[in-house]
Design a protein around this motif. Structure first.
Motif, PDB file in Angstrom:
ATOM      1  N   ARG A   1       0.834  -1.196   0.000  1.00 43.63           N
ATOM      2  CA  ARG A   1       0.000   0.000   0.000  1.00 43.63           C
ATOM      3  C   ARG A   1       0.869   1.247   0.000  1.00 43.63           C
ATOM      4  O   ARG A   1       1.852   1.335   0.738  1.00 43.63           O
ATOM      5  CB  ARG A   1      -0.904   0.018   1.218  1.00 43.63           C
ATOM      6  N   MET A   2       0.487   2.220  -0.805  1.00 41.06           N
ATOM      7  CA  MET A   2       1.260   3.449  -0.934  1.00 41.06           C
ATOM      8  C   MET A   2       0.971   4.415   0.205  1.00 41.06           C
ATOM      9  O   MET A   2      -0.156   4.500   0.692  1.00 41.06           O
ATOM     10  CB  MET A   2       0.903   4.158  -2.241  1.00 41.06           C
ATOM     11  N   VAL A   3       2.009   5.136   0.622  1.00 41.57           N
ATOM     12  CA  VAL A   3       1.867   6.240   1.578  1.00 41.57           C
ATOM     13  C   VAL A   3       2.638   7.414   0.996  1.00 41.57           C
ATOM     14  O   VAL A   3       3.847   7.328   0.790  1.00 41.57           O
ATOM     15  CB  VAL A   3       2.424   5.870   2.968  1.00 41.57           C
ATOM     16  N   LEU A   4       1.934   8.498   0.693  1.00 41.11           N
ATOM     17  CA  LEU A   4       2.565   9.695   0.147  1.00 41.11           C
ATOM     18  C   LEU A   4       2.271  10.876   1.052  1.00 41.11           C
ATOM     19  O   LEU A   4       1.196  10.971   1.635  1.00 41.11           O
ATOM     20  CB  LEU A   4       2.024   9.998  -1.258  1.00 41.11           C
ATOM     21  N   ARG A   5       3.219  11.780   1.139  1.00 38.20           N
ATOM     22  CA  ARG A   5       3.028  13.000   1.923  1.00 38.20           C
ATOM     23  C   ARG A   5       2.592  14.089   0.951  1.00 38.20           C
ATOM     24  O   ARG A   5       3.375  14.535   0.116  1.00 38.20           O
ATOM     25  CB  ARG A   5       4.325  13.366   2.624  1.00 38.20           C
ATOM     26  N   LYS A   6       1.323  14.498   1.062  1.00 36.06           N
ATOM     27  CA  LYS A   6       0.766  15.480   0.152  1.00 36.06           C
ATOM     28  C   LYS A   6       0.019  16.553   0.937  1.00 36.06           C
ATOM     29  O   LYS A   6      -0.196  16.408   2.128  1.00 36.06           O
ATOM     30  CB  LYS A   6      -0.190  14.800  -0.844  1.00 36.06           C
ATOM     31  N   TYR A   7      -0.393  17.598   0.224  1.00 35.15           N
ATOM     32  CA  TYR A   7      -1.069  18.741   0.849  1.00 35.15           C
ATOM     33  C   TYR A   7      -2.549  18.455   1.051  1.00 35.15           C
ATOM     34  O   TYR A   7      -3.242  18.012   0.132  1.00 35.15           O
ATOM     35  CB  TYR A   7      -0.886  19.976  -0.023  1.00 35.15           C
ATOM     36  N   ASP A   8      -3.028  18.705   2.254  1.00 37.27           N
ATOM     37  CA  ASP A   8      -4.450  18.595   2.566  1.00 37.27           C
ATOM     38  C   ASP A   8      -4.994  20.008   2.737  1.00 37.27           C
ATOM     39  O   ASP A   8      -4.670  20.691   3.714  1.00 37.27           O
ATOM     40  CB  ASP A   8      -4.647  17.787   3.852  1.00 37.27           C
ATOM     41  N   PRO A   9      -5.802  20.504   1.792  1.00 39.39           N
ATOM     42  CA  PRO A   9      -6.277  21.885   1.866  1.00 39.39           C
ATOM     43  C   PRO A   9      -7.253  22.146   3.004  1.00 39.39           C
ATOM     44  O   PRO A   9      -7.452  23.299   3.383  1.00 39.39           O
ATOM     45  CB  PRO A   9      -6.954  22.104   0.511  1.00 39.39           C
ATOM     46  N   VAL A  10      -7.849  21.102   3.566  1.00 38.65           N
ATOM     47  CA  VAL A  10      -8.797  21.302   4.665  1.00 38.65           C
ATOM     48  C   VAL A  10      -8.065  21.739   5.927  1.00 38.65           C
ATOM     49  O   VAL A  10      -8.476  22.663   6.623  1.00 38.65           O
ATOM     50  CB  VAL A  10      -9.616  20.017   4.914  1.00 38.65           C
ATOM     51  N   VAL A  11      -6.929  21.078   6.238  1.00 36.10           N
ATOM     52  CA  VAL A  11      -6.150  21.452   7.418  1.00 36.10           C
ATOM     53  C   VAL A  11      -4.995  22.383   7.080  1.00 36.10           C
ATOM     54  O   VAL A  11      -4.265  22.828   7.948  1.00 36.10           O
ATOM     55  CB  VAL A  11      -5.615  20.203   8.163  1.00 36.10           C
ATOM     56  N   ARG A  12      -4.812  22.662   5.784  1.00 33.32           N
ATOM     57  CA  ARG A  12      -3.788  23.580   5.268  1.00 33.32           C
ATOM     58  C   ARG A  12      -2.368  23.187   5.663  1.00 33.32           C
ATOM     59  O   ARG A  12      -1.565  24.017   6.069  1.00 33.32           O
ATOM     60  CB  ARG A  12      -4.064  25.004   5.724  1.00 33.32           C
ATOM     61  N   GLU A  13      -2.055  21.913   5.555  1.00 33.93           N
ATOM     62  CA  GLU A  13      -0.679  21.449   5.783  1.00 33.93           C
ATOM     63  C   GLU A  13      -0.462  20.121   5.085  1.00 33.93           C
ATOM     64  O   GLU A  13      -1.413  19.503   4.603  1.00 33.93           O
ATOM     65  CB  GLU A  13      -0.385  21.327   7.274  1.00 33.93           C
ATOM     66  N   HIS A  14       0.787  19.713   5.004  1.00 36.27           N
ATOM     67  CA  HIS A  14       1.136  18.442   4.393  1.00 36.27           C
ATOM     68  C   HIS A  14       0.965  17.328   5.419  1.00 36.27           C
ATOM     69  O   HIS A  14       1.456  17.437   6.538  1.00 36.27           O
ATOM     70  CB  HIS A  14       2.582  18.468   3.880  1.00 36.27           C
ATOM     71  N   VAL A  15       0.266  16.273   5.016  1.00 37.63           N
ATOM     72  CA  VAL A  15       0.043  15.114   5.886  1.00 37.63           C
ATOM     73  C   VAL A  15       0.229  13.852   5.052  1.00 37.63           C
ATOM     74  O   VAL A  15       0.309  13.907   3.821  1.00 37.63           O
ATOM     75  CB  VAL A  15      -1.376  15.117   6.504  1.00 37.63           C
ATOM     76  N   ASP A  16       0.311  12.705   5.722  1.00 35.85           N
ATOM     77  CA  ASP A  16       0.416  11.432   5.022  1.00 35.85           C
ATOM     78  C   ASP A  16      -0.936  11.037   4.441  1.00 35.85           C
ATOM     79  O   ASP A  16      -1.960  11.191   5.074  1.00 35.85           O
ATOM     80  CB  ASP A  16       0.892  10.328   5.963  1.00 35.85           C
ATOM     81  N   PHE A  17      -0.898  10.549   3.213  1.00 34.10           N
ATOM     82  CA  PHE A  17      -2.076  10.003   2.554  1.00 34.10           C
ATOM     83  C   PHE A  17      -1.814   8.530   2.322  1.00 34.10           C
ATOM     84  O   PHE A  17      -0.798   8.153   1.738  1.00 34.10           O
ATOM     85  CB  PHE A  17      -2.331  10.712   1.215  1.00 34.10           C
ATOM     86  N   ARG A  18      -2.725   7.667   2.773  1.00 32.18           N
ATOM     87  CA  ARG A  18      -2.568   6.224   2.649  1.00 32.18           C
ATOM     88  C   ARG A  18      -3.524   5.672   1.609  1.00 32.18           C
ATOM     89  O   ARG A  18      -4.635   6.150   1.445  1.00 32.18           O
ATOM     90  CB  ARG A  18      -2.831   5.538   3.987  1.00 32.18           C
ATOM     91  N   GLU A  19      -3.057   4.627   0.936  1.00 32.04           N
ATOM     92  CA  GLU A  19      -3.866   3.983  -0.093  1.00 32.04           C
ATOM     93  C   GLU A  19      -5.072   3.301   0.535  1.00 32.04           C
ATOM     94  O   GLU A  19      -4.979   2.599   1.521  1.00 32.04           O
ATOM     95  CB  GLU A  19      -3.014   2.960  -0.835  1.00 32.04           C
ATOM     96  N   GLU A  20      -6.210   3.501  -0.104  1.00 30.84           N
ATOM     97  CA  GLU A  20      -7.454   2.892   0.349  1.00 30.84           C
ATOM     98  C   GLU A  20      -7.892   1.887  -0.709  1.00 30.84           C
ATOM     99  O   GLU A  20      -7.796   2.143  -1.890  1.00 30.84           O
ATOM    100  CB  GLU A  20      -8.511   3.985   0.500  1.00 30.84           C
ATOM    101  N   ARG A  21      -8.392   0.727  -0.266  1.00 32.63           N
ATOM    102  CA  ARG A  21      -8.829  -0.274  -1.248  1.00 32.63           C
ATOM    103  C   ARG A  21     -10.317  -0.424  -1.248  1.00 32.63           C
ATOM    104  O   ARG A  21     -11.007  -0.053  -0.370  1.00 32.63           O
ATOM    105  CB  ARG A  21      -8.194  -1.614  -0.935  1.00 32.63           C
TER     106      ARG A  21
END
Length: 54
Positions: free
Chosen positions: A34-54
Motif C-alpha cells: 500500500r502506498m503512503v505519500l506525503r501530500k497537501y491537505d487543503p482542509v487542514v492547510r498542511e502536508h500530511v500522510d495520505f494512505r492507499e485505500e482499497r
C-alpha cells in the motif's frame, strides 16, 4: 486504448481525518504494498500522510 491492470487507479485518503482524497495510478511492479505519500491537505492547510485505500 485499453487500461492496463499493471497500473491500477487507487484512492489516497488523508490521515488527518478530513476525508480529503487524491486519485492516482500506481505501478504494481514497483509498489506492490500500500502506498503512503506525503501530500497537501487543503482542509487542514498542511502536508500530511495520505494512505492507499482499497
Amino acid at each position: 486504448m485499453a487500461k492496463s491492470t499493471l497500473r491500477p487507479v487507487v484512492k489516497l485518503r488523508s490521515t488527518a481525518g478530513t476525508g480529503y482524497t487524491y486519485v492516482v495510478t500506481k505501478n504494481r511492479r514497483n509498489d506492490p504494498d500500500r502506498m503512503v505519500l506525503r501530500k497537501y491537505d487543503p482542509v487542514v492547510r498542511e502536508h500530511v500522510d495520505f494512505r492507499e485505500e482499497r
